[in-house]
Design an enzyme around this catalytic site. Sequence first.
Site, PDB file in Angstrom:
ATOM      1  N   GLY A 176      11.365  -8.153  22.683  1.00 48.31           N
ATOM      2  CA  GLY A 176      12.599  -8.839  23.043  1.00 48.31           C
ATOM      3  C   GLY A 176      12.423 -10.343  23.205  1.00 48.31           C
ATOM      4  N   HIS A 192      13.418 -12.717   9.699  1.00 43.73           N
ATOM      5  CA  HIS A 192      12.164 -12.172   9.179  1.00 43.73           C
ATOM      6  C   HIS A 192      11.123 -13.300   9.193  1.00 43.73           C
ATOM      7  CE1 HIS A 192       9.591  -9.470   6.980  1.00 43.73           C
ATOM      8  NE2 HIS A 192       9.281 -10.476   6.175  1.00 43.73           N
TER       9      HIS A 192
END
Length: 219
Positions: free
Chosen positions: A20, A116
């Site tokens: 996270g 990404h």
Amino acid sequence: MPESSRKKPLRVAVLLSGTGRSLENLLTRIADGELPVTIVAVVADREGARGIDIAKAANIPTYTILPRDYDWVMEEFSKAVTYELESHEPDLVVMAGFLSLYKIPDTLEQRVMNIHPSLIPAFAGKGYYTSRVHEAAIARGVRVSGCTVHFANNEYDQGPIILQEVVPVLADDTPSTLAARIFEKECEAYPTAIRLFAEGRLRIDGQRVHILPASGSTS
Ligand code: GRF
């Protein structure tokens, strides 16, 4: 400004699998007033994801939905995710280190983003996740790598590219030093892309995304 003319913050739901860190960064940007969004729900696809603890600490509703509970049928898993997301009426869904393939429903088409840690299309797609991306980049001897924010579709790391940021790959890099250098860029690129979306400045044209000038800008 009268209440009625004040823009409502964009409603963002977050999908994550792990630490996270990206969620943490978004929460910091929101708290600093740099990102005009509110995070309305966080969904994890595995038990014990630290990202869920971060969301709970911020009083954000959380859900843990496991692919194995749907016999790894990703269409069914995705329906369960969508069901929870839609109860919070998100304007945008942000994948922040989400490792499952989320099958995007028509109702959320062009409203799901991913980040990404490479310059897509290099070192992207199925099997390229976490340190594998950076191991592959170093092994291939590329001189630069970076991160890509893109709209997600139903394939891993495909979909129209919104932003890319570049970093050098140094001679003595390890996967973890390269990942850390790229993550610093991610912490700027993801909030920037979300802010552009919130401002209605992203226009998708096939595989290309046009970034419109800010309203009021003369350029
Ligand atoms: C980032 O490197 C991002 O590019 C990728 O997942 C990483 C963040 O995951 N999609 P996490 O927040 O550390 O779990």
